[in-house]
Design a protein around this motif. Structure first.
Motif, short mmCIF file in Angstrom:
data_model
loop_
_atom_site.label_atom_id
_atom_site.label_comp_id
_atom_site.label_asym_id
_atom_site.label_seq_id
_atom_site.Cartn_x
_atom_site.Cartn_y
_atom_site.Cartn_z
N LEU A 166 0.65 -5.77 6.01
CA LEU A 166 0.79 -5.31 4.62
C LEU A 166 1.86 -4.22 4.56
N PRO A 167 2.94 -4.44 3.82
CA PRO A 167 4.01 -3.44 3.73
C PRO A 167 3.53 -2.19 3.01
N TYR A 168 4.11 -1.05 3.39
CA TYR A 168 3.67 0.20 2.81
C TYR A 168 4.81 1.21 2.71
N ALA A 169 4.62 2.18 1.83
CA ALA A 169 5.47 3.35 1.73
C ALA A 169 4.59 4.56 2.01
N VAL A 170 5.21 5.67 2.37
CA VAL A 170 4.47 6.89 2.70
C VAL A 170 4.84 7.98 1.70
N TYR A 178 10.42 -0.97 -3.03
CA TYR A 178 10.44 -1.48 -1.65
C TYR A 178 9.87 -2.89 -1.59
N LEU A 179 8.77 -3.12 -2.29
CA LEU A 179 8.16 -4.45 -2.29
C LEU A 179 9.08 -5.48 -2.91
N LEU A 180 9.86 -5.08 -3.91
CA LEU A 180 10.79 -6.01 -4.54
C LEU A 180 11.83 -6.52 -3.55
N THR A 181 12.16 -5.71 -2.55
CA THR A 181 13.15 -6.15 -1.54
C THR A 181 12.54 -7.10 -0.53
N ALA A 214 0.83 -1.20 0.00
CA ALA A 214 0.00 0.00 0.00
C ALA A 214 0.87 1.25 0.00
N LEU A 215 0.36 2.29 -0.65
CA LEU A 215 0.97 3.61 -0.58
C LEU A 215 0.09 4.47 0.30
N VAL A 216 0.66 4.96 1.40
CA VAL A 216 -0.08 5.81 2.32
C VAL A 216 0.15 7.26 1.94
N THR A 238 11.15 1.96 5.83
CA THR A 238 9.91 2.40 5.20
C THR A 238 10.17 3.61 4.30
N PRO A 239 9.90 3.51 3.02
CA PRO A 239 10.13 4.64 2.11
C PRO A 239 9.27 5.85 2.49
#
Length: 213
Positions: free
Chosen positions: A147-151, A200-203, A123-125, A177-178
């Motif tokens: 669920l991993p996310y970036a901001v 980020y998800l690729l890592t 998810a992108l926050v 976290t990006p």
């Protein structure tokens, strides 16, 4: 920056970049991503700016009854709100397509978008520096669900600007976290924010799940 707010106003949503409806025949991997955030942070605008197809929207005109439960402080120009989801599609390269699901931001719709996390890879926050505290509940739900996310900080006109370290501390983000800046009205800026999430998800993704990215 223009004078229009980078908000979820239907009038400020960018037109799709392409009229193409069908997927490229070379696409091998489809990824579901969520675009989440608190009320009136720019999710509808973000999905509209990126989608290569005409985005699906479920917006309704805001009523006086809704104003009693939705915080409209600083949102005097907001007249509509998402009540189910926004949906868009972005072909990232010849083999990878992203399906974007923008979620409603009001607390009363939390259960709805929790259900939408099924099958999502991340998810992108979207966050607003004027209301950073309202992002905690959204990030808390994502963390509970694993669920991993970036901001991405959506750049509203006149909003206070803070250094990256200050925002990280305020949001209590993990070092990995990006955290990026974006203008939800601008396709290039929004694309960069989304790419930060995908990278980020690729890592974090098991080898092979996104091997065609």
């Amino acid at each position: 920056m223009g004078s229009a707010p980078a908000s979820e106003s239907a009038g400020s949503t960018a037109e799709p970049a392409s009229a193409d409806v069908y997927l490229r025949p070379t696409v091998q991997t489809a990824v579901k991503l969520l675009v989440v955030g608190h009320f009136a942070v720019g999710k509808t605008t973000f999905v509209g700016a990126l989608s290569e197809i005409r985005p699906l929207r479920t917006e309704e005109v805001m009523t006086e009854a809704g104003a009693l439960v939705d915080d409209l402080a600083g949102m005097k120009d907001k007249t509509t709100t998402t009540v189910a989801l926004d949906f868009g599609r972005l072909t990232l390269n010849d083999r990878l397509v992203l399906y974007l699901f923008g979620t409603p931001g009001q607390q009363r719709f939390t259960q709805l978008w929790q259900d939408m996390t099924r099958g999502a890879l991340g998810a992108l926050v979207l966050a607003d520096t004027r209301r950073l505290g309202q992002s905690f509940e959204v990030m808390g739900v994502l963390e509970e669900l694993g669920l991993p996310y970036a901001v991405a900080l959506n750049q509203f006109d006149g909003a206070p600007e803070y250094g990256t370290d200050e925002v990280r501390a305020a949001l209590d983000l993990l070092p990995e976290t990006p955290l990026v800046h974006c203008d939800a009205r601008d396709r290039a800026s929004s694309t960069r924010a989304l790419i930060s999430l995908v990278e980020y998800l690729l890592t974090r993704t098991p080898t092979g799940q996104l091997e065609h990215a």
